[in-house]
Design a protein around this motif. Structure first.
Motif, PDB file in Angstrom:
ATOM      1  N   SER A  96       0.835  -1.181   0.000  1.00 41.80           N
ATOM      2  CA  SER A  96       0.000   0.000   0.000  1.00 41.80           C
ATOM      3  C   SER A  96       0.876   1.240   0.000  1.00 41.80           C
ATOM      4  CB  SER A  96      -0.905  -0.013   1.230  1.00 41.80           C
ATOM      5  OG  SER A  96      -1.557   1.220   1.371  1.00 41.80           O
ATOM      6  N   PRO A  97       0.538   2.243  -0.771  1.00 42.90           N
ATOM      7  CA  PRO A  97       1.332   3.468  -0.770  1.00 42.90           C
ATOM      8  C   PRO A  97       1.130   4.288   0.500  1.00 42.90           C
ATOM      9  CG  PRO A  97      -0.532   3.702  -2.243  1.00 42.90           C
ATOM     10  CD  PRO A  97      -0.529   2.281  -1.766  1.00 42.90           C
ATOM     11  N   TYR A  98       0.132   3.965   1.291  1.00 46.78           N
ATOM     12  CA  TYR A  98      -0.183   4.727   2.491  1.00 46.78           C
ATOM     13  C   TYR A  98       0.506   4.192   3.739  1.00 46.78           C
ATOM     14  CZ  TYR A  98      -3.729   6.198  -0.775  1.00 46.78           C
ATOM     15  OH  TYR A  98      -4.369   6.648  -1.891  1.00 46.78           O
ATOM     16  N   VAL A  99       0.960   2.961   3.700  1.00 46.10           N
ATOM     17  CA  VAL A  99       1.630   2.358   4.849  1.00 46.10           C
ATOM     18  C   VAL A  99       3.123   2.348   4.561  1.00 46.10           C
ATOM     19  CG1 VAL A  99       1.847   0.289   6.263  1.00 46.10           C
ATOM     20  CG2 VAL A  99      -0.383   0.932   5.331  1.00 46.10           C
ATOM     21  N   LYS A 100       3.892   3.018   5.394  1.00 41.86           N
ATOM     22  CA  LYS A 100       5.340   3.082   5.213  1.00 41.86           C
ATOM     23  C   LYS A 100       5.987   1.877   5.893  1.00 41.86           C
ATOM     24  CE  LYS A 100       4.954   6.970   3.156  1.00 41.86           C
ATOM     25  NZ  LYS A 100       4.869   6.940   1.738  1.00 41.86           N
ATOM     26  N   THR A 101       6.612   1.015   5.082  1.00 36.32           N
ATOM     27  CA  THR A 101       7.336  -0.145   5.604  1.00 36.32           C
ATOM     28  C   THR A 101       8.679  -0.242   4.894  1.00 36.32           C
ATOM     29  OG1 THR A 101       6.442  -1.663   3.960  1.00 36.32           O
ATOM     30  CG2 THR A 101       5.188  -1.425   6.004  1.00 36.32           C
ATOM     31  N   ALA A 102       9.534  -1.033   5.456  1.00 37.27           N
ATOM     32  CA  ALA A 102      10.845  -1.232   4.854  1.00 37.27           C
ATOM     33  C   ALA A 102      10.766  -2.179   3.650  1.00 37.27           C
ATOM     34  CB  ALA A 102      11.804  -1.792   5.894  1.00 37.27           C
ATOM     35  N   HIS A 103       9.723  -2.953   3.574  1.00 45.23           N
ATOM     36  CA  HIS A 103       9.588  -3.945   2.517  1.00 45.23           C
ATOM     37  C   HIS A 103       8.467  -3.543   1.563  1.00 45.23           C
ATOM     38  CE1 HIS A 103      12.155  -6.535   4.870  1.00 45.23           C
ATOM     39  NE2 HIS A 103      11.366  -6.342   5.908  1.00 45.23           N
ATOM     40  N   ARG A 104       8.731  -3.725   0.287  1.00 46.01           N
ATOM     41  CA  ARG A 104       7.668  -3.493  -0.698  1.00 46.01           C
ATOM     42  C   ARG A 104       6.798  -4.742  -0.762  1.00 46.01           C
ATOM     43  NH1 ARG A 104       7.992   0.825  -4.639  1.00 46.01           N
ATOM     44  NH2 ARG A 104       6.222  -0.306  -5.467  1.00 46.01           N
ATOM     45  N   VAL A 105       5.536  -4.547  -0.750  1.00 44.85           N
ATOM     46  CA  VAL A 105       4.598  -5.661  -0.785  1.00 44.85           C
ATOM     47  C   VAL A 105       3.679  -5.478  -1.982  1.00 44.85           C
ATOM     48  CG1 VAL A 105       2.737  -6.833   0.451  1.00 44.85           C
ATOM     49  CG2 VAL A 105       4.642  -5.858   1.722  1.00 44.85           C
ATOM     50  N   SER A 106       3.511  -6.530  -2.727  1.00 34.42           N
ATOM     51  CA  SER A 106       2.530  -6.493  -3.802  1.00 34.42           C
ATOM     52  C   SER A 106       1.535  -7.615  -3.547  1.00 34.42           C
ATOM     53  CB  SER A 106       3.190  -6.655  -5.161  1.00 34.42           C
ATOM     54  OG  SER A 106       3.744  -7.940  -5.276  1.00 34.42           O
ATOM     55  N   GLY A 107       0.363  -7.467  -4.078  1.00 42.05           N
ATOM     56  CA  GLY A 107      -0.653  -8.478  -3.819  1.00 42.05           C
ATOM     57  C   GLY A 107      -1.648  -8.565  -4.948  1.00 42.05           C
ATOM     58  N   LEU A 108      -2.469  -9.558  -4.854  1.00 37.61           N
ATOM     59  CA  LEU A 108      -3.516  -9.790  -5.825  1.00 37.61           C
ATOM     60  C   LEU A 108      -4.794 -10.056  -5.062  1.00 37.61           C
ATOM     61  CD1 LEU A 108      -4.576 -10.529  -8.712  1.00 37.61           C
ATOM     62  CD2 LEU A 108      -3.935 -12.867  -8.151  1.00 37.61           C
ATOM     63  N   MET A 109      -5.854  -9.364  -5.464  1.00 38.11           N
ATOM     64  CA  MET A 109      -7.154  -9.601  -4.843  1.00 38.11           C
ATOM     65  C   MET A 109      -8.042 -10.305  -5.851  1.00 38.11           C
ATOM     66  SD  MET A 109      -9.847  -6.883  -3.377  1.00 38.11           S
ATOM     67  CE  MET A 109     -11.559  -7.291  -3.363  1.00 38.11           C
ATOM     68  N   LEU A 110      -8.550 -11.423  -5.453  1.00 33.74           N
ATOM     69  CA  LEU A 110      -9.481 -12.163  -6.273  1.00 33.74           C
ATOM     70  C   LEU A 110     -10.819 -12.125  -5.559  1.00 33.74           C
ATOM     71  CD1 LEU A 110      -9.864 -13.942  -8.773  1.00 33.74           C
ATOM     72  CD2 LEU A 110      -9.314 -15.888  -7.351  1.00 33.74           C
ATOM     73  N   ALA A 111     -11.808 -11.505  -6.162  1.00 30.04           N
ATOM     74  CA  ALA A 111     -13.095 -11.323  -5.500  1.00 30.04           C
ATOM     75  C   ALA A 111     -14.206 -11.917  -6.348  1.00 30.04           C
ATOM     76  CB  ALA A 111     -13.354  -9.844  -5.262  1.00 30.04           C
ATOM     77  N   ASN A 112     -15.271 -12.273  -5.692  1.00 29.76           N
ATOM     78  CA  ASN A 112     -16.441 -12.821  -6.348  1.00 29.76           C
ATOM     79  C   ASN A 112     -17.545 -11.768  -6.305  1.00 29.76           C
ATOM     80  OD1 ASN A 112     -18.394 -14.401  -7.432  1.00 29.76           O
ATOM     81  ND2 ASN A 112     -18.558 -15.796  -5.704  1.00 29.76           N
ATOM     82  N   HIS A 113     -17.930 -11.259  -7.446  1.00 25.51           N
ATOM     83  CA  HIS A 113     -18.968 -10.240  -7.519  1.00 25.51           C
ATOM     84  C   HIS A 113     -20.140 -10.772  -8.331  1.00 25.51           C
ATOM     85  CE1 HIS A 113     -16.547  -7.039  -5.789  1.00 25.51           C
ATOM     86  NE2 HIS A 113     -15.539  -7.505  -6.494  1.00 25.51           N
ATOM     87  N   THR A 114     -21.328 -10.418  -7.911  1.00 23.84           N
ATOM     88  CA  THR A 114     -22.503 -10.902  -8.625  1.00 23.84           C
ATOM     89  C   THR A 114     -22.624 -10.276 -10.004  1.00 23.84           C
ATOM     90  OG1 THR A 114     -23.859  -9.220  -7.552  1.00 23.84           O
ATOM     91  CG2 THR A 114     -23.789 -11.400  -6.529  1.00 23.84           C
ATOM     92  N   SER A 115     -21.946  -9.171 -10.248  1.00 20.54           N
ATOM     93  CA  SER A 115     -22.041  -8.534 -11.565  1.00 20.54           C
ATOM     94  C   SER A 115     -21.323  -9.338 -12.647  1.00 20.54           C
ATOM     95  CB  SER A 115     -21.479  -7.119 -11.506  1.00 20.54           C
ATOM     96  OG  SER A 115     -20.112  -7.139 -11.164  1.00 20.54           O
ATOM     97  N   ILE A 116     -20.665 -10.408 -12.275  1.00 18.80           N
ATOM     98  CA  ILE A 116     -19.992 -11.245 -13.269  1.00 18.80           C
ATOM     99  C   ILE A 116     -21.006 -11.913 -14.203  1.00 18.80           C
ATOM    100  CG2 ILE A 116     -19.894 -13.363 -11.901  1.00 18.80           C
ATOM    101  CD1 ILE A 116     -16.772 -12.600 -13.496  1.00 18.80           C
ATOM    102  N   HIS A 117     -22.279 -11.944 -13.791  1.00 18.00           N
ATOM    103  CA  HIS A 117     -23.277 -12.580 -14.651  1.00 18.00           C
ATOM    104  C   HIS A 117     -23.374 -11.882 -16.004  1.00 18.00           C
ATOM    105  CE1 HIS A 117     -26.629  -9.683 -14.443  1.00 18.00           C
ATOM    106  NE2 HIS A 117     -26.260  -9.483 -13.188  1.00 18.00           N
ATOM    107  N   THR A 118     -23.032 -10.594 -16.068  1.00 15.90           N
ATOM    108  CA  THR A 118     -23.074  -9.902 -17.363  1.00 15.90           C
ATOM    109  C   THR A 118     -21.982 -10.439 -18.302  1.00 15.90           C
ATOM    110  OG1 THR A 118     -21.693  -8.115 -16.518  1.00 15.90           O
ATOM    111  CG2 THR A 118     -24.077  -7.806 -16.392  1.00 15.90           C
ATOM    112  N   LEU A 119     -20.832 -10.751 -17.752  1.00 16.55           N
ATOM    113  CA  LEU A 119     -19.760 -11.336 -18.559  1.00 16.55           C
ATOM    114  C   LEU A 119     -20.166 -12.711 -19.076  1.00 16.55           C
ATOM    115  CD1 LEU A 119     -16.738 -11.194 -19.517  1.00 16.55           C
ATOM    116  CD2 LEU A 119     -16.233 -12.461 -17.434  1.00 16.55           C
TER     117      LEU A 119
END
Length: 89
Positions: free
Chosen positions: A1-24
């Motif tokens: 997060s750019p808002y949390v200052k830490t000595a280590h860079r952290v990257s992540g992936l969010m996988l979410a389930n949304h009901t709007s996927i029915h349009t896809l």
């Protein structure tokens, strides 16, 4: 997060389930229907052993995706629990 200052860079992936996927899924199903109606790319599948008896696998898969679309749409409504009970009956 750019808002949390830490000595280590952290990257992540969010996988979410949304009901709007029915349009896809609905768009994919509409495209599938157009291709199936024109028999596009079908001959290549008919030559494989899996589809030598027929293309029922495609129809079964279409039904599964359609039921998935219906369930995602139903999950947006407040009576989703009753919808699930009606499906079991």
């Amino acid at each position: 997060s750019p808002y949390v200052k830490t000595a280590h860079r952290v990257s992540g992936l969010m996988l979410a389930n949304h009901t709007s996927i029915h349009t896809l899924f609905a768009r994919s199903l509409a495209q599938f229907d157009k291709l199936k109606n024109r028999n596009a790319f079908i001959e290549a599948y008919r030559q494989t052993p899996m589809f030598s008896d027929g293309l029922d696998e495609f129809d079964d898969s279409r039904e599964i995706v359609q039921s998935l679309i219906e369930e995602y749409k139903a999950s947006e409504s407040p009576d989703y629990i009753q919808w699930g009970m009606q499906q079991e009956a």
